[in-house]
Design an enzyme around this catalytic site. Sequence first.
Site, short mmCIF file in Angstrom:
data_model
loop_
_atom_site.label_atom_id
_atom_site.label_comp_id
_atom_site.label_asym_id
_atom_site.label_seq_id
_atom_site.Cartn_x
_atom_site.Cartn_y
_atom_site.Cartn_z
N GLU A 80 0.90 -1.16 0.00
CA GLU A 80 0.00 0.00 0.00
C GLU A 80 0.93 1.20 0.00
OE1 GLU A 80 -3.21 0.49 -0.18
OE2 GLU A 80 -3.77 -1.63 -0.28
N THR A 120 11.49 2.80 0.13
CA THR A 120 11.33 4.23 -0.16
C THR A 120 12.28 5.08 0.68
OG1 THR A 120 9.75 6.04 0.12
CG2 THR A 120 9.42 4.16 1.53
N ASP A 121 12.59 6.27 0.17
CA ASP A 121 13.41 7.21 0.94
C ASP A 121 12.64 7.79 2.13
OD1 ASP A 121 11.64 8.81 -0.50
OD2 ASP A 121 13.18 10.13 -1.35
N GLU A 122 11.31 7.59 2.14
CA GLU A 122 10.50 8.17 3.23
C GLU A 122 10.80 7.56 4.59
OE1 GLU A 122 6.37 8.61 2.58
OE2 GLU A 122 6.64 9.32 0.54
N TYR A 147 2.22 5.11 6.35
CA TYR A 147 2.84 4.45 5.19
C TYR A 147 4.34 4.27 5.41
CZ TYR A 147 5.32 4.18 0.73
OH TYR A 147 6.19 3.83 -0.27
N LYS A 151 6.72 0.85 5.90
CA LYS A 151 7.83 0.52 5.00
C LYS A 151 9.13 0.39 5.80
CE LYS A 151 7.95 0.10 1.10
NZ LYS A 151 7.69 -1.05 0.17
P1 NAD Z 1 1.27 1.06 -6.50
O1 NAD Z 1 0.36 1.46 -5.39
O2 NAD Z 1 1.09 1.69 -7.83
O3 NAD Z 1 1.17 -0.52 -6.72
C1 NAD Z 1 1.20 -1.42 -5.65
C2 NAD Z 1 0.80 -2.79 -6.17
O4 NAD Z 1 0.83 -3.72 -5.07
C3 NAD Z 1 -0.63 -2.84 -6.76
O5 NAD Z 1 -0.62 -3.54 -7.98
C4 NAD Z 1 -1.42 -3.59 -5.71
O6 NAD Z 1 -2.52 -4.32 -6.22
C5 NAD Z 1 -0.35 -4.51 -5.13
N1 NAD Z 1 -0.71 -4.97 -3.77
C6 NAD Z 1 -1.15 -4.20 -2.74
N2 NAD Z 1 -1.41 -4.98 -1.67
C7 NAD Z 1 -1.09 -6.26 -2.03
C8 NAD Z 1 -1.14 -7.51 -1.36
N3 NAD Z 1 -1.55 -7.62 -0.08
N4 NAD Z 1 -0.74 -8.60 -2.04
C9 NAD Z 1 -0.33 -8.52 -3.34
N5 NAD Z 1 -0.28 -7.37 -4.02
C10 NAD Z 1 -0.67 -6.24 -3.37
O7 NAD Z 1 2.73 1.27 -5.95
P2 NAD Z 1 4.07 1.74 -6.67
O8 NAD Z 1 4.13 3.21 -6.66
O9 NAD Z 1 4.22 0.98 -7.92
O10 NAD Z 1 5.17 1.23 -5.60
C11 NAD Z 1 5.75 -0.06 -5.70
C12 NAD Z 1 6.79 -0.22 -4.60
O11 NAD Z 1 7.79 0.78 -4.74
C13 NAD Z 1 6.24 -0.06 -3.19
O12 NAD Z 1 6.86 -1.00 -2.37
C14 NAD Z 1 6.62 1.36 -2.79
O13 NAD Z 1 6.76 1.48 -1.40
C15 NAD Z 1 7.94 1.49 -3.50
N6 NAD Z 1 8.34 2.86 -3.86
C16 NAD Z 1 7.49 3.67 -4.57
C17 NAD Z 1 7.91 4.94 -4.96
C18 NAD Z 1 7.02 5.86 -5.77
O14 NAD Z 1 7.38 7.01 -5.98
N7 NAD Z 1 5.87 5.42 -6.25
C19 NAD Z 1 9.20 5.38 -4.60
C20 NAD Z 1 10.04 4.53 -3.85
C21 NAD Z 1 9.59 3.27 -3.51
O1 DAU Z 2 9.54 9.34 -1.84
C1 DAU Z 2 9.01 8.13 -2.30
C2 DAU Z 2 7.52 8.10 -2.09
O2 DAU Z 2 6.95 9.01 -3.03
C3 DAU Z 2 6.90 6.72 -2.25
O3 DAU Z 2 7.40 5.90 -1.23
C4 DAU Z 2 5.37 6.79 -2.16
O4 DAU Z 2 4.81 5.51 -2.38
C5 DAU Z 2 4.88 7.76 -3.20
O5 DAU Z 2 3.48 7.90 -3.11
C6 DAU Z 2 5.55 9.11 -3.01
O6 DAU Z 2 5.12 9.74 -1.77
P1 DAU Z 2 4.76 11.30 -1.70
O7 DAU Z 2 3.87 11.49 -0.55
O8 DAU Z 2 5.99 12.11 -1.81
O9 DAU Z 2 3.97 11.40 -3.11
P2 DAU Z 2 2.61 12.11 -3.55
O10 DAU Z 2 2.50 11.89 -5.02
O11 DAU Z 2 1.47 11.73 -2.71
O12 DAU Z 2 2.93 13.66 -3.28
C7 DAU Z 2 4.09 14.29 -3.79
C8 DAU Z 2 4.16 15.69 -3.20
O13 DAU Z 2 3.07 16.49 -3.73
C9 DAU Z 2 3.99 15.76 -1.70
O14 DAU Z 2 4.74 16.84 -1.20
C10 DAU Z 2 2.50 16.04 -1.50
C11 DAU Z 2 2.20 16.94 -2.67
N1 DAU Z 2 0.82 16.90 -3.23
C12 DAU Z 2 0.29 15.66 -3.50
C13 DAU Z 2 -0.97 15.59 -4.10
C14 DAU Z 2 -1.60 14.24 -4.40
C15 DAU Z 2 0.19 18.07 -3.56
O15 DAU Z 2 0.69 19.18 -3.33
N2 DAU Z 2 -1.05 17.99 -4.14
C16 DAU Z 2 -1.64 16.80 -4.43
O16 DAU Z 2 -2.77 16.81 -4.99
#
Ligand code: NAD
Ligand code: DAU
Length: 331
Positions: A80, A120-122, A147, A151
Amino acid sequence: MRVLVTGGAGFIGANFVHWTRAHRPDVEVVVLDALTYAADGSSLGSARDEVELVHGDIADNALVDRLVKDADQVFHFAAETHNDNSLADPSPFVHTNVVGTFSLLEAVRRHGVRLHHVSTDEVYGDLELDDPARFTEATPYNPSSPYSATKAGSDLLVRAWVRSFGISATISNCSNNYGPYQHVEKFIPRQITNVIDGIAPKLYGDGLNVRDWIHVDDHNAAVWTIAEKGRSGETYLIGADGEQTNRDVVSAVLRELGQPEDAYELVRDRPGHDRRYAIDSSKLRGELGWRPTYADFSSGLRATIAWYRDNQDWWRPQKAATEAKYAQLNQ
Ligand code: NAD
Ligand code: DAU
């Protein structure tokens, strides 16, 4: 080689499957995905015919055991992932990110299969805007949201399983990804699709929070590099020197779509909103030789805007419900 990709129907996971088919054509891919609201099987496109897509939960021990037993390597993307959702209801975050990762760890331990854990870097919390520092592998964990706390918990489980049980595993912590197939709840796709629909982009708080953007293909190339060349038990930070304020990103989207660059709206801030993320990826670059290919954020952003403009069938089904959820939060 047969790899199990958890979360392969989500944003980064689906792009990972495409990257793998393009660059490692001999690798057999099995995807395990619960197909939550964040997934879209169509993101796999033509790969659907060549990968096995198993619909299931990573916390289902019996299913995970069966799939891990037949794999040579697990790439663990499933999670998630949206901070705003984790503030509304942390429960699925604990289930998937903590309990689900535990289930995978026990299976790789039983079957001696190597794991790459995508994080994630978070987990490091945030930095001040005027702080010259960036996150490194030595930065102490200090997560802010449910979240990022889950992680962080999953990363620590992986480290403990390496040390106590001798499993073979690597960990990566990456900054914010952008690119095709990202859900419209996330910042960049939300603002692109808002502008396409004639809605003002929404900036939380003062809009000056900073994120360190990386193209999803660069993230996925780094994940393969770490899985192939990284040392077990090690953590590698992935980043492409892409720091931008949210305001600058929104202005660039508006400009590209022919609107005045200040045609955005400031809305209610996210509780606990992390101020700034910034990654120092010297370890990955120095030890493993990885380099980003999208050095220029603006050209990657332009390509992403074009993708959302040209693929409205992909995102339209999610847009109205996503905006209705935000409207309830005054965001
Ligand atoms: P996303 O939310 O787009 O996709 C997550 C996927 O995981 C979905 O397909 C969902 O159906 C699946 N999933 C959720 N719960 C599950 C469960 N219980 N069993 C099996 N599958 C399940 O996420 P994303 O942005 O593609 O992120 C993927 C990974 O990368 C995550 O671990 C996230 O923490 C990490 N990450 C994301 C970012 C970013 O900017 N999006 C950055 C750094 C790390
Ligand atoms: O840093 C890696 C992370 O980046 C991942 O681990 C997360 O899964 C991914 O969702 C993302 O987290 P953020 O919280 O940084 O991403 P988000 O896209 O939700 O928001 C990016 C920035 O923009 C944050 O400062 C919040 C801001 N924001 C977000 C939304 C959705 C807005 O200002 N307006 C918006 O409508």
